[in-house]
Write a protein that holds these residues in place. Sequence first.
Motif, short mmCIF file in Angstrom:
data_model
loop_
_atom_site.label_atom_id
_atom_site.label_comp_id
_atom_site.label_asym_id
_atom_site.label_seq_id
_atom_site.Cartn_x
_atom_site.Cartn_y
_atom_site.Cartn_z
N GLY A 21 30.45 37.82 37.78
CA GLY A 21 31.12 37.16 38.88
C GLY A 21 32.59 36.92 38.64
N VAL A 22 33.13 37.46 37.55
CA VAL A 22 34.57 37.31 37.35
C VAL A 22 35.25 38.57 36.81
CG1 VAL A 22 34.44 36.27 35.05
CG2 VAL A 22 36.37 35.73 36.54
N TYR A 23 34.58 39.31 35.92
CA TYR A 23 35.23 40.51 35.36
C TYR A 23 35.05 41.69 36.32
CZ TYR A 23 36.10 38.40 30.80
OH TYR A 23 36.57 37.61 29.79
N PRO A 24 36.12 42.27 36.79
CA PRO A 24 35.96 43.38 37.75
C PRO A 24 35.25 44.60 37.17
CG PRO A 24 38.30 42.97 37.24
CD PRO A 24 37.52 41.85 36.64
N ASN A 57 28.73 42.41 43.09
CA ASN A 57 28.85 42.70 41.66
C ASN A 57 27.55 43.23 41.06
OD1 ASN A 57 31.63 41.87 41.12
ND2 ASN A 57 30.92 39.87 41.84
N ARG A 84 37.48 33.31 41.37
CA ARG A 84 36.69 34.16 40.48
C ARG A 84 36.04 35.30 41.25
NH1 ARG A 84 34.50 31.08 35.34
NH2 ARG A 84 33.00 32.77 35.23
N MET A 85 35.44 34.98 42.36
CA MET A 85 34.73 36.03 43.11
C MET A 85 35.71 37.12 43.56
SD MET A 85 31.93 37.29 44.16
CE MET A 85 30.67 36.01 44.14
N VAL A 117 38.55 37.88 42.15
CA VAL A 117 38.95 38.62 40.95
C VAL A 117 37.88 39.63 40.57
CG1 VAL A 117 39.25 38.37 38.44
CG2 VAL A 117 40.51 36.88 40.01
N SER A 118 36.63 39.24 40.65
CA SER A 118 35.56 40.17 40.27
C SER A 118 35.55 41.40 41.16
CB SER A 118 34.20 39.46 40.34
OG SER A 118 33.74 39.37 41.69
N GLN A 119 36.15 41.28 42.33
CA GLN A 119 36.20 42.42 43.25
C GLN A 119 37.59 43.07 43.23
OE1 GLN A 119 33.76 44.03 45.18
NE2 GLN A 119 32.55 42.97 43.63
N ARG A 178 43.97 40.32 41.69
CA ARG A 178 44.64 39.75 40.51
C ARG A 178 44.97 38.30 40.84
NH1 ARG A 178 44.54 43.49 36.13
NH2 ARG A 178 43.92 45.42 37.17
#
Lengths: 474, 474, 474
Positions: free
Chosen positions: A377-380, A412, C69-70, C72-74, C77
């Motif tokens: 849910g945070v790292y792309p 995700n 966060r969400m 960013v995960s998509q 930046r």
Amino acid sequence: MTDTWTLHPDRALPADPTTRPIAREIYAAVRDLPIVSMHGHVDVAAFADDEPFPDPAQLLVVPDHYLTRMLVSQGARLPELGVGPAGTPGLETDPREIFRRFCAGWKHFRGTPTRYWLEHELVEIFGVTVRPSAETADEVYDQVAAAIADPAFRPRALLDRFRIETIATTDPAWSPLDEHAKLAAELPGRVLPTFRPDPLLHPARATWRDDLDRLAAASGIATDTYAGFLDALRERRAAFVAAGGLATDHGHLAADTTPLPDDVAQALFDKARGADGAGLSTEEEAAFSAHMLFQMAAMSAQDGLVMQLHPGVLRDHDPAVAAAFGPDKGYDIPVAAEFARGLRPVLEAFGHAESFRLVAFTIDEDVYSRELAPLAGVYPALRLGAPWWFLDAPDAMRRFREAATETAGFSNMSGFVDDTRAFCSIPARHDLARRVDAGYLARLVAEHRLELDEAVDTAADLAYHLPKQAYARP
Amino acid sequence: MTDTWTLHPDRALPADPTTRPIAREIYAAVRDLPIVSMHGHVDVAAFADDEPFPDPAQLLVVPDHYLTRMLVSQGARLPELGVGPAGTPGLETDPREIFRRFCAGWKHFRGTPTRYWLEHELVEIFGVTVRPSAETADEVYDQVAAAIADPAFRPRALLDRFRIETIATTDPAWSPLDEHAKLAAELPGRVLPTFRPDPLLHPARATWRDDLDRLAAASGIATDTYAGFLDALRERRAAFVAAGGLATDHGHLAADTTPLPDDVAQALFDKARGADGAGLSTEEEAAFSAHMLFQMAAMSAQDGLVMQLHPGVLRDHDPAVAAAFGPDKGYDIPVAAEFARGLRPVLEAFGHAESFRLVAFTIDEDVYSRELAPLAGVYPALRLGAPWWFLDAPDAMRRFREAATETAGFSNMSGFVDDTRAFCSIPARHDLARRVDAGYLARLVAEHRLELDEAVDTAADLAYHLPKQAYARP
Amino acid sequence: MTDTWTLHPDRALPADPTTRPIAREIYAAVRDLPIVSMHGHVDVAAFADDEPFPDPAQLLVVPDHYLTRMLVSQGARLPELGVGPAGTPGLETDPREIFRRFCAGWKHFRGTPTRYWLEHELVEIFGVTVRPSAETADEVYDQVAAAIADPAFRPRALLDRFRIETIATTDPAWSPLDEHAKLAAELPGRVLPTFRPDPLLHPARATWRDDLDRLAAASGIATDTYAGFLDALRERRAAFVAAGGLATDHGHLAADTTPLPDDVAQALFDKARGADGAGLSTEEEAAFSAHMLFQMAAMSAQDGLVMQLHPGVLRDHDPAVAAAFGPDKGYDIPVAAEFARGLRPVLEAFGHAESFRLVAFTIDEDVYSRELAPLAGVYPALRLGAPWWFLDAPDAMRRFREAATETAGFSNMSGFVDDTRAFCSIPARHDLARRVDAGYLARLVAEHRLELDEAVDTAADLAYHLPKQAYARP
């Protein structure tokens, strides 16, 4: 219980009368979408050779470890089920006898996904009309045997019938990829290889030196130095890319990805190869494997192969069984997994790299809400893999959605992957996943947490679009 | 809320209108099956002496640790509830006063299984017609007191009324089994001993040397050597078998079963017995206990006593409470459990032995799908024990079914065990389990994952046939 | 999907037609109860200054880490979302542009609590009538901007509109509490400080020495000795008590509370302060922090501040992100938590002290039934904190109730705490919790496990009375 065995159209949908009609509508919208099967273990030869399947036991019983495990747990011996290398004492060679043992044990599959998959296959694919039992075993056998004698049941014909748009096989790093080359010509883009280097990344395995030689032979690069080893891996990855491969697959005991300094890694490689046979300590082996996972991630960030990681399985829990019946037959058992610290080095290094994608799977569901969903849910770069293996069942899949979605959302996720070597179970597995997802989404709609149009759109994402996205080389 | 307290016939069945009628039908089919209570802690003297129960507080409040814990968490002191050895400061001796404190705290049991068990007992067994509260405490007390004065409420009469076909007690390894001998003559096959050697397998316990002496006295075999110790244990196991015992019971902190070389085990035994008082280190103690679990498994494979293992409990979390009020009063608290590696030695050695059966229990539900179901779903010797202790509640039992069944199926389960020292709660506990199982199975039927006839058959297995099978000596 | 966006009155209530009407009735009874917000992170300045909110992006997007966060995960930046210190390359300063990015990503929040909170805020607070999307972003922005320009949307007015009876802020130990003094005069008893000493209890943090100086300045007590350090902490705690504070808050990696001997603690303090810069080892740091948690408990048992413990979070998983965008921006990730052994020292010492209360929170839900509920279900000083952070979502909250209630009951719960810095999300969060609790309680009623009057009473406890009790100084 009617005389003729039929399957209920609403099976695996929620029972609640408010939710079921919504689930039906969502399921209807995705039921017939093509199958994108980006992680599986069907032998490439099935498609390359397109031979008829040998017999019902070899098709449905012998290669299905879900099925044979359950029968073993109830007292069957593996050889009685046809499992084991030729010459195994007591190895049953009569497929009809093996099939009888399976049918006589039908009761034991109650409540398990095997029951769902098999009834789907028997009824919908093979047209069986009686329930399996000791009494009906021969009748079921005959019906399946008759079906697979028909050319319409050859693997390539079934690819069409099953609406499989793309299927990935799993191939050793040293595979010459000949069959994939043939398939690329004959069925372009339909059957793709996956790069699986596990044995090369675990120096403690008995076959490691031989596998290094295989790698050298396949790549044309000497693997007697650490640098050569890395170069040879790079060469094979490039070959997989050239053959249409989209992904790598890594089954490690732990998700640790801590890199070592180059000189330390090189020293461990040399020690592992050393002529004195001392090999690596358990700690050194684990450190080297973790380091190599980091190297694989670094190479993925270069060549764009999507990295798949399946940690947390203690392979061959019973070594005597493995010794007698072959690798992977020794009862693999899950153990506690850890991802937050384990994946940290790779995510720090490549978690925001546009050229990198990591799909992480677990069979320790305790980490869904604690670690994997917060990370995905945070790292792309990170996608959360679908419910895997023991968790690939209706209630477990529902738990996955409930535990992971609230933190990771749907975007995700990897979407469904079937992860099977049982080719004829693929439509059943995807169908079950679509039903369970329809049920989960229907509940969100019924609880006014999602609109119906959003739920239908999301169901299509999970069934089709997300796997295509997740496994597109970034 | 009507004036007269009655219990709803559908309690603990699913609310969903599609599922409830199916659940009713399944429950009706198993409601009146006999009770097979193969793991419990009712004192054998209750049956041997068949005396009336002393008073409502001693019957329902004082010995029920679920109940007293909840009241303590809300500020009660154990002595106020009659808990503690004679002479404890503030020890309440008036049963009516104790009962009033329980009734005044009735609210705190909302949502807990204690509420279910107690309302079942009060209404269905004792005919109470008003809800417990500060106001009604004396009325409830009087009703229960009047009931237990009736000879129909003596333990043996209740065995019949409760339809208890067989009940197992838990007995120390050194028990002379006199009361069981009496019961074998007077109530053949009805009340069976269970061999519980825990104190002997944990040399660090303060009573260990005295317990070794008790073992020697009971067995007639000197226990001052490791070999004698093992022989004495074998002798007592044989005595339990002769007295009708079917099982052993083991409560260890960890599920580790790693055996030690004989000379190491012997050296630890000698060190633990040594006159210098140094005793074993924590690691040595753990290693010796694990080794002894392996020995118990080996003896079970010889004598056929079913081995029960209940690991993962930190005993006496508050040592001061334990010191003041006695062992097991100090707030036992679960800790993380591990089975995959822990059970491996025993399963490698005896997992396929036809003469061996192991029933594993957990109060760490995180291992249901991760370790226990995969292990029980492949090793024929292993059965997965029922939801235990803190997990013996409606939602927890449902989670157990949902998490374990899809991998282990039903056939690898022990069926329900009540594990209680509260005799009058036994029918309530079995009834609740049957209701929860009926609800789970009804959902499978309503979702078309199981046929109704299969669900009824499975419910009977879980309630009656599986416990009989699991605890039949193999 | 109608043209005008409205929210369904039954949202987040169970869909099952038997349960929903019961849930509606329970929810109706608690919907309008005042909000007691005893754990949160709204900046005290918002209430002290009562200035209008700056703009929709600064109000709804930039400070909401769930939301950023969400995105960013998509692939977003952080600077594109306005997150980062002034001067950050690419830092977006146009609030409308930030808001467009949020609206364009609306799809990604499906199934997450952010979706629920935001739609509640947009529709119910700001009167937005179109769903967010790339197309509607400016319209939504304008509507929110118009609303917050109205004096009725200033923080103090919203306190009334939101029916917030009491709200606690979180304040560093060295806070002069000036704003709280002002608020105590202007809004007596409405906005209370919470004592948060985390940085002082972790000597390895880069700011530790500076923070010690801040503590000395605020307390007027030199902090160059361990004794002075403790005295200064005591002084500040007394200042918080005087300012109306009811609680402390502790975020540690582990729940370990093992005290050290005084001389060891003093030596570690001196070593950490030492001029040589060597500092503490990782183990020493952990030991000192655990020791200080014990000291905080001891002080709480003296001054009555309720102790809140939130362990199990790996802060700043990506150090580069934390370095670029500030502390707490680096992707905090949960890790496995352990409470049974960790809390033991504090519970042994103060678990029965009438002057002590500990509220324990977790984001590792694996410990609900295994450790926290059994602990809270017996120690009178311990309350089980509400579902926290990633678990503060409909399905996760339901799992909490299902996993914890059967062992801990309702009376050992803290009731709901919102734990947010997003002020306008507070009513949405409490409303969602009340709906989910109503749904859980309604199921108990529908399954005849609770009477309706009891369920309504319990719902009011969870929403209002329990937080007031839990955070009343004992």
